[in-house]
Write an enzyme that holds these catalytic residues in place. Structure first.
Site, short mmCIF file in Angstrom:
data_model
loop_
_atom_site.label_atom_id
_atom_site.label_comp_id
_atom_site.label_asym_id
_atom_site.label_seq_id
_atom_site.Cartn_x
_atom_site.Cartn_y
_atom_site.Cartn_z
N ASP A 28 13.26 14.53 5.23
CA ASP A 28 13.98 13.28 5.05
C ASP A 28 14.87 12.79 6.08
O ASP A 28 15.86 13.70 6.44
CB ASP A 28 14.58 13.60 3.59
N ASP A 29 14.45 11.53 6.31
CA ASP A 29 15.29 10.84 7.16
C ASP A 29 15.36 11.44 8.64
O ASP A 29 16.49 11.31 9.33
CB ASP A 29 16.83 10.52 6.65
N CYS A 66 12.52 5.63 1.95
CA CYS A 66 12.26 6.88 1.27
C CYS A 66 11.10 6.41 0.16
O CYS A 66 9.96 7.12 0.15
CB CYS A 66 13.34 7.56 0.47
N HIS A 122 12.22 10.70 -6.01
CA HIS A 122 12.44 9.42 -5.77
C HIS A 122 11.14 8.37 -5.83
O HIS A 122 11.23 7.41 -5.24
CB HIS A 122 12.72 9.27 -4.16
N HIS A 211 18.44 14.16 5.19
CA HIS A 211 19.40 13.09 4.30
C HIS A 211 20.78 13.33 4.05
O HIS A 211 21.20 14.70 3.82
CB HIS A 211 18.53 13.06 3.02
N ASP A 279 9.47 11.03 6.82
CA ASP A 279 9.36 9.91 5.71
C ASP A 279 9.65 8.45 6.53
O ASP A 279 9.06 7.71 6.13
CB ASP A 279 9.97 10.11 4.51
N ASN A 280 10.66 8.47 7.32
CA ASN A 280 11.19 7.15 7.85
C ASN A 280 12.26 7.55 9.02
O ASN A 280 12.56 8.59 9.04
CB ASN A 280 11.86 6.31 6.83
#
Length: 410
Positions: A28-29, A66, A122, A211, A279-280
């Site tokens: 994540d992130d 996300c 999410h 994250h 994810d990003n």
């Protein structure tokens, strides 16, 4: 104009096409410069990922946030097809992945797969029908919103931590336990439960790290891990945050190492396809770094949408880098699905996928079938600073990227 796409589901007998075990690990992130390559100052924090091997993809694109990223990964379609491209689903918002958007575990049921969700969801919380157990997963341990406190597992002062597989336990007894350690343990247990070679299983492990909130498991891992202790010495403000992010990355790597070791021991790589992806982009204020790319999470620039992915197993080469074209998040969905279905089942059952099956492309190091990457399409009118209406469409054709001339069309 409203376009309706109908997917025809064929209930046919599964034909073994090489994989009985599928695993997707989502970080994540993860900033572009927070990973295990590109000379990042955090590269040494990813010891287990670096020694895992597999095929690293040089040019991998995802989405800017996300919720859109998870929509792309789990539906195989660009997120604007589901209406989830504008933003993330806010905490406890009355919004979710539409019921007519078929998820990967729902599709895998036709190949007799058991699917497990671990970690972040999410994609909707407002109704039982929006939760993982109603979207194809046979078990789910984790949280449903976009983030929780890593230790007390709350968001907006409300508990969002489901420790049993049927959501009956909010995990209050786990208060004070670092969430990533719980999720890693549960992921390893799911691997062990399916050690039988005949089990068809899909494991979706969506890490909470790295994250925000920026909370390493303890300061010891920050202060005594050499790579973390030396970060940001000349920048006390950003350096402290980045050192803490390094501690979170180090712990994420330990979690991934535990799960991949279990996969190697109990499943083996001959029948397993594992994909590890971000994810990003990262958030600079939260210690993230996307250099040398412009932008960050929540922007359509490359710093928000370009990331990292590794494909491991099923005779794919080890410790190689794929440089022959694009791969997008929707291609991950297609590649996983195609390993579980026969070619006829795949081609006939899911004609609406935006993704390409990239397995043979990676296996043979051939040119990617993807000739462009759609980064953002927003058909809903927006207001710019001059209060003029505009639509967003950002696309990078392959020849422009190679020539260094990528642009935003007017």
């Amino acid at each position: 104009r409203i376009c309706l796409v109908v997917s025809i589901i064929l209930l046919t007998q599964k034909v073994n096409v090489g994989a009985t075990k599928l695993a997707l690990i989502l970080i994540d992130d993860l900033g572009y410069n927070d990973a295990w390559t590109n000379g990042s100052d955090l590269s040494e924090a990813w010891t287990n990922v670096r020694k895992l091997g597999g095929v690293l993809v040089k040019t991998y694109y995802t989405t800017w946030l996300c919720t859109p990223a998870r929509t792309a990964l789990l539906t195989g379609a660009y997120p604007w097809r589901s209406g989830l491209h504008h933003n993330v689903i806010a905490n406890f918002e009355d919004l979710a992945l539409p019921q007519n958007s078929t998820t990967l575990p729902e599709k895998l049921r036709y190949a007799n797969f058991t699917s497990h969700h671990i970690g972040k969801w999410h994609l909707g919380t407002y109704a039982d029908s929006a939760t993982p157990l109603r979207r194809g997963f046979d078990s789910s341990v984790g949280y449903l919103n976009g983030e929780i406190d890593h230790f007390n597992h709350t968001v907006n002062d409300l508990m969002d931590f489901y420790y049993t597989q049927d959501y009956s336990d909010f995990g209050t007894t786990m208060n004070g336990t670092y969430a990533t350690s719980v999720f890693a343990y549960e992921a390893v247990q799911r691997v062990k439960e399916h050690a039988n070679s005949s089990d068809n299983v899909f494991l979706y492990y969506a890490l909470q790290n790295v994250h925000s909130p920026v909370e390493p498991p303890n300061q010891q891992i920050v202060q005594e891990t050499l790579v973390c202790a030396t970060i940001g010495c000349n920048d006390p403000h950003y350096g402290t945050t980045r050192r803490d992010l390094c501690g979170m990355a180090t712990y994420a790597d330990l979690a991934i190492g535990n799960v991949t070791s279990a996969i190697q021991q109990y499943w083996g790589w001959d029948s397993t396809l594992l994909i590890i992806a971000g994810d990003n982009g990262g958030i600079v204020a939260a210690g993230g770094n996307n250099a040398p790319l412009r932008g960050q999470k929540a922007t359509p620039w490359e710093g928000g949408v370009r990331n990292h992915v590794i494909f491991k197993g099923l005779d794919l080469p080890d410790f190689t880098t794929y440089t022959n074209g694009f791969i997008h998040a929707v291609d991950i969905h297609a590649t996983l699905l195609a390993r579980a279905l026969s070619k006829d089942e795949y081609n006939n059952s899911w004609p609406s996928l935006d993704g390409f099956d990239m397995y043979e492309t990676l296996l043979n190091n051939s040119v990617s079938p993807r000739r462009e990457v759609a980064l953002m399409y927003d058909p809903c009118p927006q207001l710019n600073k001059k209060k003029r209406m505009y639509h967003i469409y950002i696309c990078i054709p392959l020849d422009e990227l190679e020539a260094g001339q990528a642009r935003i069309p007017k």
